[in-house]
Motif scaffolding. Structure first.
Motif, short mmCIF file in Angstrom:
data_model
loop_
_atom_site.label_atom_id
_atom_site.label_comp_id
_atom_site.label_asym_id
_atom_site.label_seq_id
_atom_site.Cartn_x
_atom_site.Cartn_y
_atom_site.Cartn_z
N ILE A 169 23.23 38.05 37.73
CA ILE A 169 24.37 38.31 38.94
C ILE A 169 24.99 36.84 39.28
O ILE A 169 26.13 36.78 39.84
N TYR A 170 24.29 35.66 39.18
CA TYR A 170 24.94 34.41 39.64
C TYR A 170 26.41 34.20 38.59
O TYR A 170 27.38 33.67 39.04
N ALA A 171 26.19 34.69 37.33
CA ALA A 171 27.30 34.68 36.36
C ALA A 171 28.31 35.51 37.02
O ALA A 171 29.70 35.00 36.92
N LEU A 172 28.00 36.75 37.35
CA LEU A 172 29.33 37.79 38.06
C LEU A 172 29.71 37.15 39.19
O LEU A 172 30.95 37.08 39.43
N SER A 177 33.38 38.85 40.16
CA SER A 177 33.41 40.20 39.55
C SER A 177 33.44 41.27 40.57
O SER A 177 32.51 40.99 41.20
N ASP A 178 34.17 42.34 40.45
CA ASP A 178 33.89 43.59 41.21
C ASP A 178 32.75 44.02 40.92
O ASP A 178 32.23 44.99 41.62
N VAL A 184 23.89 43.91 42.01
CA VAL A 184 22.75 43.74 43.06
C VAL A 184 22.03 45.25 43.18
O VAL A 184 20.88 45.13 43.44
N VAL A 185 22.52 46.38 43.12
CA VAL A 185 22.05 47.69 43.15
C VAL A 185 21.05 47.78 41.94
O VAL A 185 19.51 48.25 42.17
N GLN A 186 21.62 47.55 40.59
CA GLN A 186 20.62 47.60 39.65
C GLN A 186 19.40 46.49 39.87
O GLN A 186 18.28 46.87 39.29
N LEU A 187 19.70 45.22 40.10
CA LEU A 187 18.55 44.41 40.48
C LEU A 187 17.63 45.11 41.31
O LEU A 187 16.35 44.98 41.15
N LEU A 218 22.89 46.30 33.30
CA LEU A 218 22.84 45.07 33.90
C LEU A 218 23.41 43.84 32.97
O LEU A 218 24.24 43.36 33.29
N GLN A 219 22.73 43.92 31.87
CA GLN A 219 23.06 43.07 31.05
C GLN A 219 24.57 43.43 30.30
O GLN A 219 25.38 42.40 30.02
N LYS A 220 25.09 44.62 30.08
CA LYS A 220 26.14 44.94 29.78
C LYS A 220 27.06 44.69 30.69
O LYS A 220 28.64 44.30 30.44
N THR A 221 26.77 44.84 31.91
CA THR A 221 28.04 44.52 33.04
C THR A 221 27.94 42.81 33.07
O THR A 221 29.31 42.39 33.08
N ARG A 222 26.82 42.12 32.95
CA ARG A 222 27.29 40.74 32.87
C ARG A 222 28.08 40.10 31.72
O ARG A 222 28.70 39.26 31.98
N LEU A 223 27.80 40.75 30.42
CA LEU A 223 28.28 40.23 29.24
C LEU A 223 29.69 40.70 29.06
O LEU A 223 30.60 40.15 28.20
#
Length: 334
Positions: A169-172, A177-178, A184-187, A218-223
């Motif tokens: 999430i820090y990377a996003l 990122s939108d 955050v919801v996924q977390l 969550l990983q797909k969103t980040r990467l």
């Protein structure tokens, strides 16, 4: 209760007492019944309260006193004219040694034959109760030790997941990122699962699969486009049970060591659920990443599998120069 009657003086086996017509047999049957009660008293009270309280000297002193008590009571009821500490049946010697015919204990049943029976049953009761109690205590300690080890492993895994997810999430957030809000919801879903279910011994398989799906998303969103994730779940996941957090470390390990944001990476995660078994395949290409150490999550999961599924899992790890893959078959029947 049967030991004194199993081997008799006439060579027979299992000479049962005559409780109706023989007062001597009634007396010793009563004494052996008292020895049986003492066995239970020793097992449930003396051993846990005294022996296991590191008062062994006091315990064995009590054991000797009870032995003398049983010898006294057997002599008092059967031969009140005798001294219960006199283990022989010889008269007192004077100036010359008389010829003494051997006593016939087969008919009278007096000392030392009945003494030996009483002492035999008493010692067997004491030794066997000690062995049973010590064995049960060792099993209990081993079980508590295993539970402590599993709790320690879980305590290590949970902060490990939280640390990596917060980094995602820090990377996003750095990228503004939108997708940060969705992350955050996924977390929150991940944390709710850990707080609510992670300490359970077993949970329903669909909850574990849902946790894995949130983690993968969550990983797909980040990467983003830097990784191709082939994630697939097949089979009926309902009505089955599994230990929480037993699969996620293999998946998390693939994202940790198989992804480089500067390179195109590929991760394959296939979950196939059969009648009583779950088959997990996780594979990733080896890339040069910022985190090359193995970490504690994967090793802890292997230890948990050894503890919790000693005869009901099959784990194979294929580690070569280009790829790293894990194949796990685990029983998920409730």
């Amino acid at each position: 209760m049967l030991l004194p009657y199993m081997f008799t003086s006439n060579g027979g086996v299992l000479n049962l007492p005559n409780l109706v017509n023989n007062p001597h047999d009634r007396i010793y049957f009563f004494i052996y019944s008292m020895l049986l009660i003492f066995f239970l008293f020793n097992y449930y009270y003396l051993i846990p309260r005294i022996y296991f309280s590191k008062k062994q000297l006091l315990y064995f002193g009590i054991i000797v006193l009870f032995l003398l008590f049983f010898l006294w009571i057997s002599t008092y009821f059967d031969h009140p004219e005798r001294n219960f500490l006199d283990f022989g049946n010889q008269p007192h010697f004077q100036n010359k040694t008389p010829h003494i015919p051997p006593p016939d204990f087969g008919k009278r049943g007096g000392p030392p034959t009945q003494y030996s029976h009483t002492i035999l049953v008493y010692l067997i009761g004491v030794i066997s109760s000690l062995l049973f109690a010590i064995n049960n205590r060792l099993r209990k300690v081993e079980k508590e030790k295993m539970q402590s080890e599993l709790s320690f492993l879980k305590a290590q895994i949970n902060p490990h997941f939280l640390f990596n997810t917060l980094n995602s999430i820090y990377a996003l957030a750095i990228k503004k990122s939108d997708k940060t809000a969705d992350a955050v919801v996924q977390l929150s879903e991940l944390m709710r699962y850990i707080i609510t279910n992670a300490n359970d011994d077993v949970i329903s398989l669909d909850k574990e699969i849902n946790y894995i799906s949130n983690f993968v998303e969550l990983q797909k969103t980040r990467l983003g486009n830097t990784v191709t994730v082939n994630y697939k779940v097949e089979g009926n996941q309902y009505g089955k049970c599994i230990t929480p957090l037993i699969l996620i470390s293999f998946i998390e390990n693939a994202f940790k060591h198989g992804v480089n944001p500067n390179l195109n990476s590929e991760i394959k995660i296939h979950i196939n659920i059969e009648e009583e078994n779950l088959n997990l395949l996780v594979s990733n290409n080896k890339v040069k990443s910022n985190s090359s150490e193995s970490g504690i999550g994967l090793q802890n999961t292997i230890e948990r599998l050894t503890h919790l599924y000693p005869e009901s899992h099959d784990l194979r790890i294929d580690d070569n120069q280009e790829t790293y893959s894990v194949t796990l078959k685990i029983k998920v029947a409730c």
